[in-house]
Design a protein around this motif. Sequence first.
Motif, PDB file in Angstrom:
ATOM      1  N   ASN A 119      -0.732  -2.070 -12.620  1.00 34.93           N
ATOM      2  CA  ASN A 119       0.047  -1.616 -11.687  1.00 34.93           C
ATOM      3  C   ASN A 119       1.473  -2.325 -11.831  1.00 34.93           C
ATOM      4  OD1 ASN A 119      -1.495  -1.312  -9.594  1.00 34.93           O
ATOM      5  ND2 ASN A 119      -2.980  -3.062 -10.216  1.00 34.93           N
ATOM      6  N   PRO A 124       8.120   0.096  -8.167  1.00 34.72           N
ATOM      7  CA  PRO A 124       9.821   0.873  -8.028  1.00 34.72           C
ATOM      8  C   PRO A 124      10.384  -0.377  -8.292  1.00 34.72           C
ATOM      9  CG  PRO A 124       8.160   0.744  -6.275  1.00 34.72           C
ATOM     10  CD  PRO A 124       7.622  -0.194  -7.054  1.00 34.72           C
ATOM     11  N   VAL A 127      12.145  -2.773  -7.145  1.00 35.04           N
ATOM     12  CA  VAL A 127      11.677  -4.208  -6.763  1.00 35.04           C
ATOM     13  C   VAL A 127      12.361  -5.211  -8.524  1.00 35.04           C
ATOM     14  CG1 VAL A 127       9.282  -5.373  -7.000  1.00 35.04           C
ATOM     15  CG2 VAL A 127       9.396  -3.530  -5.234  1.00 35.04           C
TER      16      VAL A 127
ATOM     17  N   PHE B 309       6.721  -2.729  -1.879  1.00 34.26           N
ATOM     18  CA  PHE B 309       6.369  -2.808  -3.295  1.00 34.26           C
ATOM     19  C   PHE B 309       4.415  -3.043  -2.569  1.00 34.26           C
ATOM     20  CE2 PHE B 309       3.410  -6.780  -4.999  1.00 34.26           C
ATOM     21  CZ  PHE B 309       3.427  -6.399  -6.273  1.00 34.26           C
ATOM     22  N   THR B 312       3.400   0.805  -3.035  1.00 36.85           N
ATOM     23  CA  THR B 312       3.455   1.301  -3.457  1.00 36.85           C
ATOM     24  C   THR B 312       2.010   0.986  -4.536  1.00 36.85           C
ATOM     25  OG1 THR B 312       4.895   0.303  -4.856  1.00 36.85           O
ATOM     26  CG2 THR B 312       5.841   2.045  -4.363  1.00 36.85           C
ATOM     27  N   LEU B 313       1.881  -0.795  -4.088  1.00 36.95           N
ATOM     28  CA  LEU B 313       0.573  -1.286  -5.351  1.00 36.95           C
ATOM     29  C   LEU B 313      -0.468  -0.464  -4.107  1.00 36.95           C
ATOM     30  CD1 LEU B 313       0.144  -3.790  -6.928  1.00 36.95           C
ATOM     31  CD2 LEU B 313      -0.562  -4.653  -4.610  1.00 36.95           C
ATOM     32  N   ASN B 316      -1.477   3.028  -6.326  1.00 33.40           N
ATOM     33  CA  ASN B 316      -1.403   2.390  -7.772  1.00 33.40           C
ATOM     34  C   ASN B 316      -2.547   1.948  -8.004  1.00 33.40           C
ATOM     35  OD1 ASN B 316       0.878   3.386  -7.973  1.00 33.40           O
ATOM     36  ND2 ASN B 316       1.632   1.686  -9.062  1.00 33.40           N
ATOM     37  N   LEU B 317      -3.020   1.901  -6.606  1.00 29.53           N
ATOM     38  CA  LEU B 317      -4.734   0.957  -7.253  1.00 29.53           C
ATOM     39  C   LEU B 317      -5.652   1.750  -6.490  1.00 29.53           C
ATOM     40  CD1 LEU B 317      -4.816  -2.301  -5.372  1.00 29.53           C
ATOM     41  CD2 LEU B 317      -5.217  -2.195  -7.934  1.00 29.53           C
TER      42      LEU B 317
END
Lengths: 294, 331
Positions: A119, A124, A127, B309, B312-313, B316-317
């Motif tokens: 992850n 990005p 961040v 965040f 995107t998290l 991604n998961l």
Amino acid sequence: MALITEVAFHAHMRKRKIRGYVFYALCLTAVALGLVMLAALLYNVLSEGLSRLSWDFITNFPSRFPERAGIHAAILGSIYVVSIAGLVAFSLGVGAAIYLEEYAQKGTFASFIQLNIANLAGVPSIVYGILGLEIFVRIMELGKSVIAGGLTLALLVLPIVIIASQEAIRAVPPSLKEGGFALGATKWQVVRRLVLPYAFPGILTGAILAVSRAVGETAPLIVMGALTFVPFAPDGPMSRFTVLPIQIFNWVSRPQEGFHVAAAAGIIVLLVVLLTMNAFAVFLRHKFQKGTQW
Amino acid sequence: MSQIDGGRIKFGSGSDGVSYMDQDKQVLGRFQRMFGLRWKRNLTEAFIKYGLFLCAILSIFTTAGIIAVLLFEAIQFFQEVSIFEFLGSTKWTPLFSSKHFGIWPLVTGTLLTSIGAMLVALPLGLLSAIYLSEYAPRRVRATLKPILEVLAGIPTVVYGYFALLFVTPILRSISDNIMVFNGLSAAIVMGIMILPMVSSLSEDAMQAVPRSLREGAYALGATQLEVATKIVVPAALSGIVAAFILSMSRAIGETMIVAIAAGQNPNFTFNPFVPIETMTAYIVQVSMGDTPTGTIEFKTIFTVGLSLFVMTLIMNLLSQYFVKRFREVYE
């Protein structure tokens, strides 16, 4: 009793074949488009910036006058920041990879760390800039310095180093390790004398890829607070700085044509550095693969 | 810890004429040395193990640090701005005197450029992957792959230059409606940037499809096209979906192209011809200015960063879930 006649079969077959050719042409076009874009990009940059490249361009500080502007401060800043990032990320990343591959017991905790690393690789880059600004610049009070920038980039590329090193370590034959243990070596001796030398080319390739990523990063350093106009060379880890991509960004954002030319020249320098590093990685991998015989 | 325990001590038989006393001393000395050595060894081993453990655990600290930093500042932000304003308003003007904090203009800007990028990268990337995996002779593949990887290694600021000073002028010569800063140019160039990612991850998925599936289809009389589109692509589908999601997440987090070429105007619009602002470009805009720390303007970058965040998290998961599903089938 035939369900379809031979004529109908051949007509149908021809249709299927034509469809196949059309699709093949489409695939070729797609690949060609990617290559054409790459060529256009390189041609555009080279035709704009090549004539601007000179020794003065490398050794001059930035200037209000596009003809006099140079990348001296930016290059030195990049070297400082990327060296710190590379050293930190390499040592921590290889350490983490050794732990995960050789020491950690396979279980929920190890797979949690693994998921977490995957992850982190997808967070990005901007961040990481926010993280660096808060942790390194403000809480640890390092200021908007070379070292804060280096540590920020180190965190950014750490997952790349870890994942590449893990793959390299995983590829070490178990028989090699077992041979070491059979001779009475401890775990660390096996890791240091057998696993690491064997995995070294893979680890190094990953490290170079990580460093080349760090060289090209712009956004996290802007957010962390790197300067955009630096008329001095960084003189230590606490010095303020700029890096080459930020310098290019600054020049691209200006309206004057002269600065766009300078940006193109800066891009040429950046791309030459990156391509050299990638070529070096390929060369090293090749050389070590030949040299390592067990 | 260590799987091999030092060495084992052999007791001498005394046949070499050494007195028992001396022999005892010798044994004792040996034992002490051995014990000392083993103790030292164990200590070193333990030390190294925990050192390495700290390296590994650092990744968890990083994630925790990111979440803590973003949440800490975002909570302070939401003490001043209501969450209804944040999610309900369609105006984003924190840097003006009449402040509005509606995130939607930044979200539409981000979605416009990243979906646009996917519209470019998805068909081109998938077709390239099919070509590389199913059609290309080995030698062609061995040359093409590294070249595509060069595309992936170009810094994003270079793509930003390319978008603003090469693609935008071309677009503007086609249509007068296109402004100097626009979402379209940024989206196209971002698509080129993520194309190698889509192509290389999809190709990996296709390569993992067992050869027997292809040969079965050929034996039934399928053409190469039919094998590629009806056998290989469906069989590799979850891997391909994972590649798409990962690339989309990359596009959402991409900063420099949009900061350079798409503008700094948070417009609530899906019009690709006008200047817009993405979440990432906004963070850059605030960082480039001289916003004092601690102000509400400054806190907005953490709130926007948190939204970024989280988006995107999740992706991604999701992508990892698809990759895992794919692996379960063929390994």
